[in-house]
Design a protein around this motif. Structure first.
Motif, PDB file in Angstrom:
ATOM      1  N   GLU A  71       0.830  -1.207   0.000  1.00 47.36           N
ATOM      2  CA  GLU A  71       0.000   0.000   0.000  1.00 47.36           C
ATOM      3  C   GLU A  71       0.864   1.257   0.000  1.00 47.36           C
ATOM      4  OE1 GLU A  71      -2.665  -0.319   3.288  1.00 47.36           O
ATOM      5  OE2 GLU A  71      -3.895  -1.873   2.337  1.00 47.36           O
ATOM      6  N   ASN A  72       1.982   1.219   0.741  1.00 43.46           N
ATOM      7  CA  ASN A  72       2.904   2.356   0.729  1.00 43.46           C
ATOM      8  C   ASN A  72       3.454   2.601  -0.675  1.00 43.46           C
ATOM      9  OD1 ASN A  72       2.567   2.715   3.469  1.00 43.46           O
ATOM     10  ND2 ASN A  72       4.449   1.668   4.042  1.00 43.46           N
ATOM     11  N   VAL A  73       3.841   1.507  -1.331  1.00 41.96           N
ATOM     12  CA  VAL A  73       4.372   1.630  -2.688  1.00 41.96           C
ATOM     13  C   VAL A  73       3.279   2.126  -3.631  1.00 41.96           C
ATOM     14  CG1 VAL A  73       5.401   0.376  -4.619  1.00 41.96           C
ATOM     15  CG2 VAL A  73       6.113  -0.140  -2.293  1.00 41.96           C
ATOM     16  N   GLU A  74       2.047   1.598  -3.471  1.00 42.07           N
ATOM     17  CA  GLU A  74       0.923   2.037  -4.299  1.00 42.07           C
ATOM     18  C   GLU A  74       0.668   3.534  -4.114  1.00 42.07           C
ATOM     19  OE1 GLU A  74      -2.530  -0.324  -3.473  1.00 42.07           O
ATOM     20  OE2 GLU A  74      -1.419  -2.179  -3.699  1.00 42.07           O
ATOM     21  N   THR A  75       0.740   3.996  -2.864  1.00 38.53           N
ATOM     22  CA  THR A  75       0.499   5.413  -2.570  1.00 38.53           C
ATOM     23  C   THR A  75       1.480   6.294  -3.338  1.00 38.53           C
ATOM     24  OG1 THR A  75      -0.280   4.847  -0.358  1.00 38.53           O
ATOM     25  CG2 THR A  75       0.347   7.128  -0.726  1.00 38.53           C
ATOM     26  N   VAL A  76       2.723   5.820  -3.454  1.00 40.30           N
ATOM     27  CA  VAL A  76       3.749   6.595  -4.147  1.00 40.30           C
ATOM     28  C   VAL A  76       3.645   6.445  -5.662  1.00 40.30           C
ATOM     29  CG1 VAL A  76       6.245   6.854  -4.484  1.00 40.30           C
ATOM     30  CG2 VAL A  76       5.324   6.481  -2.191  1.00 40.30           C
ATOM     31  N   THR A  77       3.359   5.222  -6.138  1.00 42.14           N
ATOM     32  CA  THR A  77       3.431   4.957  -7.580  1.00 42.14           C
ATOM     33  C   THR A  77       2.141   5.227  -8.355  1.00 42.14           C
ATOM     34  OG1 THR A  77       2.887   2.616  -7.178  1.00 42.14           O
ATOM     35  CG2 THR A  77       5.217   3.206  -7.283  1.00 42.14           C
ATOM     36  N   GLU A  78       0.976   5.087  -7.724  1.00 35.32           N
ATOM     37  CA  GLU A  78      -0.268   5.260  -8.474  1.00 35.32           C
ATOM     38  C   GLU A  78      -0.427   6.667  -9.045  1.00 35.32           C
ATOM     39  OE1 GLU A  78      -3.751   3.833  -6.529  1.00 35.32           O
ATOM     40  OE2 GLU A  78      -3.181   1.736  -6.766  1.00 35.32           O
ATOM     41  N   PRO A  79      -0.043   7.725  -8.309  1.00 37.33           N
ATOM     42  CA  PRO A  79      -0.088   9.044  -8.957  1.00 37.33           C
ATOM     43  C   PRO A  79       0.798   9.110 -10.203  1.00 37.33           C
ATOM     44  CG  PRO A  79       0.103   9.291  -6.586  1.00 37.33           C
ATOM     45  CD  PRO A  79       0.284   7.837  -6.872  1.00 37.33           C
ATOM     46  N   LEU A  80       1.939   8.376 -10.168  1.00 37.82           N
ATOM     47  CA  LEU A  80       2.809   8.345 -11.343  1.00 37.82           C
ATOM     48  C   LEU A  80       2.114   7.683 -12.518  1.00 37.82           C
ATOM     49  CD1 LEU A  80       6.228   7.320  -9.699  1.00 37.82           C
ATOM     50  CD2 LEU A  80       5.450   9.612 -10.346  1.00 37.82           C
ATOM     51  N   VAL A  81       1.356   6.614 -12.232  1.00 42.07           N
ATOM     52  CA  VAL A  81       0.613   5.925 -13.291  1.00 42.07           C
ATOM     53  C   VAL A  81      -0.422   6.877 -13.896  1.00 42.07           C
ATOM     54  CG1 VAL A  81      -0.946   4.009 -13.808  1.00 42.07           C
ATOM     55  CG2 VAL A  81       0.960   3.662 -12.244  1.00 42.07           C
ATOM     56  N   GLY A  82      -1.097   7.659 -13.024  1.00 38.80           N
ATOM     57  CA  GLY A  82      -2.101   8.584 -13.519  1.00 38.80           C
ATOM     58  C   GLY A  82      -1.511   9.738 -14.312  1.00 38.80           C
ATOM     59  N   LEU A  83      -0.321  10.203 -13.887  1.00 33.83           N
ATOM     60  CA  LEU A  83       0.299  11.353 -14.542  1.00 33.83           C
ATOM     61  C   LEU A  83       1.115  10.971 -15.771  1.00 33.83           C
ATOM     62  CD1 LEU A  83       1.552  13.350 -11.417  1.00 33.83           C
ATOM     63  CD2 LEU A  83      -0.294  14.013 -12.963  1.00 33.83           C
ATOM     64  N   ALA A  84       1.544   9.713 -15.841  1.00 35.15           N
ATOM     65  CA  ALA A  84       2.434   9.282 -16.929  1.00 35.15           C
ATOM     66  C   ALA A  84       1.896   9.609 -18.323  1.00 35.15           C
ATOM     67  CB  ALA A  84       2.724   7.777 -16.811  1.00 35.15           C
ATOM     68  N   PRO A  85       0.594   9.330 -18.625  1.00 29.41           N
ATOM     69  CA  PRO A  85       0.091   9.653 -19.968  1.00 29.41           C
ATOM     70  C   PRO A  85       0.158  11.147 -20.273  1.00 29.41           C
ATOM     71  CG  PRO A  85      -1.420   8.186 -18.829  1.00 29.41           C
ATOM     72  CD  PRO A  85      -0.435   8.651 -17.817  1.00 29.41           C
TER      73      PRO A  85
END
Length: 582
Positions: A71-85
């Motif tokens: 969950e900690n990793v998801e908290t950090v990486t999911e915004p990156l997934v959303g912003l990547a496109p």
């Protein structure tokens, strides 16, 4: 290459897996039969219950720490997934517009301007005009001359130098002046050949940002998912460290449990039901948790390669009773862990089907929403006002006049396409005459001229698309489809992770309900019931499972969250307190 090797192994072993699933079901049916045939002593049931509690407690500890870190990793990486496109697509848009789109547009405009002003085109247009002019004798009356002129203007085929660029205009010319249409067609082919290279560059410049945005999303999703999986594995390795303490495997007496509970009664954290606990020795918040994963990753990899702990081996001769019990414990531990993992995989598999449905329908949902938004904005005059403003600030006087004329003709009525074509030609290629504008318009035009040329052309293209229903809906549909697809992808990814966690939780709780699940049997025991087979699941049952899966997973996940915030919290604190006892 790892992904392709994995896919290859899946294809090769798919039939074996199906057989393994069938054998697993048969083994469970045989266990049920052994449980039915045998009378288990209370002492045996109690021992099985204690063993089961130890196993589930250990799995809970490892699962919880693994999920906390994930969950900690998801908290950090999911915004990156959303912003990547947006980041990838935006950068690609800037680069492709600057180095590919803008030069191609400028060269295309020069080719177009040189072509329509060429001697060949002007001679052809003049010849077409002269061929249609009526020969009016001098010895007729003025009324007759006016009549001939009116007939000329009514029947005249208007063919300007701009029309040479459009196949539709040439097709109209074929019906009235076919001899000139042949030459016009030759020039049209010459024009198309001259601009084809630049048009392909413009199309490529438009496609690169979209492809880059999609690729950025896919690659970022793959990388972050791999990172989350890897972090979860390292977290389980970390959990092994705390589980090296044998006190986690002690079956504490009721008196010891009561003593620990009495001590915890004075702990305000134990009384709270919703606030998360930080009693996990391995957890220290997002930053510390991620730092520990990075720090322990190398150690985990080395351990995985060199896991040869000789202390696990017994250096004395075991008794026959110990060997039999060891076999039974082995069967229990392997089966319990396998059943928990299988339930998680089954939930993930079913959720993957649901997620694919979500991903498959979200683009169409976005298209529908985009079409509705387009209609609403058009009725509210938001789109027409937007187009008016762009035409006024970016278009020449000729383009503005053509646009005003086009607006007087309803879309779909005769003359609309021709009027729109003239507007597009003037809007894209006619230079604006600043002297014909008011002071405010000159200021607006001056400010607009400071913008990047590619941006101005993009504005013009968008304004042109907004003048017709179908392109307008397509633009809004594409935007809506991109948004809903991105949102659907994030939701589907979240649901798949949630389903796996809920599946593990449900499997553990169901196993705990019956102590007999932790009674072990040897191969000799199973030999006695080897003819027992599990009933095969029918197609109707499979369909029912899929149909009821979403409501079930929602209920299970709510139960899991309740357990995580209430019972698990208190169980963890109690376990920590028990390990402090002598």
């Amino acid at each position: 290459m790892g992904i392709f090797n994995t896919l290859s192994e899946i294809v090769k072993n798919n039939d074996k897996f199906a057989q393994w699933e069938e054998n697993k079901n048969d083994t469970q049916a045989q266990r049920d039969e052994l449980n039915r045939r045998r009378e288990h002593k209370q002492q045996e049931i109690k021992a099985a219950q204690d063993l089961g509690k130890s196993i589930i407690d250990v799995v809970d500890i490892m699962d919880q720490h693994s999920e906390d870190i994930a969950e900690n990793v998801e908290t950090v990486t999911e915004p990156l997934v959303g912003l990547a496109p947006f980041l990838g697509g935006g950068l690609a848009l800037f680069l492709s517009a600057k180095f590919l789109g803008k030069p191609a547009i400028e060269k295309n405009q020069k080719i177009h301007k040189d072509f329509i002003n060429s001697e060949e085109v002007n001679k052809l247009v003049e010849a077409i005009e002269n061929a249609q002019k009526p020969k009016i004798p001098d010895n007729i009356s003025i009324e007759e001359k006016i009549k001939l002129n009116n007939e000329y203007f009514e029947n005249r085929v208007y063919f300007s130098k701009y029309d040479i660029c459009y196949k539709e205009s040439i097709n109209r010319l074929k019906k009235t002046l076919p001899e000139y249409a042949i030459k016009a067609e030759e020039l049209h082919k010459k024009y198309k050949k001259a601009i084809s290279g630049q048009l392909n560059k413009i199309k490529l410049a438009a496609a690169i940002p979209a492809v880059t945005a999609i690729a950025s999303f896919i690659l970022t999703s793959i990388y972050t998912t791999k990172l989350q999986v890897e972090s979860s594995r390292v977290a389980r390795y970390q959990a092994r460290k705390i589980l090296e303490d044998p006190k986690y495997f002690v079956n504490y007496t009721p008196e010891q449990i009561a003593q620990a509970e009495q001590t915890l009664k004075n702990d305000p954290e134990y009384k709270k039901s919703k606030k998360k606990t930080h009693t996990d020795k391995l957890k220290g918040g997002i930053i510390k948790g991620l730092a520990s994963i990075i720090k322990d990753n190398k150690e985990y990899r080395n351990w995985k390669k060199t896991d040869k702990d000789e202390s696990k081996k017994i250096d004395r001769q075991l008794t026959q009773e110990e060997i039999i019990q060891a076999k039974k414990d082995k069967e229990v531990i392997q089966r319990v862990v396998r059943d928990i993992n299988n339930r998680a995989e089954k939930y993930s598999e079913n959720m993957e089907v649901a997620a694919n449905v979500i991903l498959g329908t979200t683009p169409f949902l976005g298209l529908g929403i985009g079409a509705i938004v387009s209609n609403v904005m058009n009725r509210l005059k938001i789109i027409p006002n937007f187009v008016d403003k762009i035409v006024k600030t970016q278009g020449s006087q000729k383009a503005q006049d053509a646009y005003e004329k086009m607006k007087t003709i309803k879309e779909g009525k005769p003359g609309f396409k021709a009027a729109r074509r003239k507007f597009i030609t003037a809007f894209l290629y006619d230079e604006i005459d600043s002297k014909s504008l008011s002071t405010a318009e000159q200021t607006a035009r001056k400010e607009a001229s400071q913008l990047n040329h590619a941006v101005r052309q993009a504005k013009k293209g968008l304004a042109i698309a907004m003048t017709m229903k179908a392109p307008r809906r397509l633009v809004f549909g594409a935007i809506g489809g991109a948004i809903t697809t991105l949102a659907g992808s994030l939701i589907a990814l979240k649901l798949q992770k949630a389903s796996s966690r809920a599946g593990r939780y449900i499997a553990k709780r169901e196993l705990e309900q019956d102590p007999k699940n932790f009674i072990g049997y040897t191969e000799e025991d199973f030999e006695q019931v080897k003819d027992i087979k599990a009933p095969k699941q029918t197609l109707g049952q499979k369909i029912k499972d899929y149909a009821l899966f979403i409501p079930r997973i929602i209920k299970d996940y709510i139960d899991y969250q309740h357990f995580k915030q209430h019972e698990m919290k208190k169980d963890k604190m109690l376990k920590e307190e028990l390990t402090k006892l002598e």
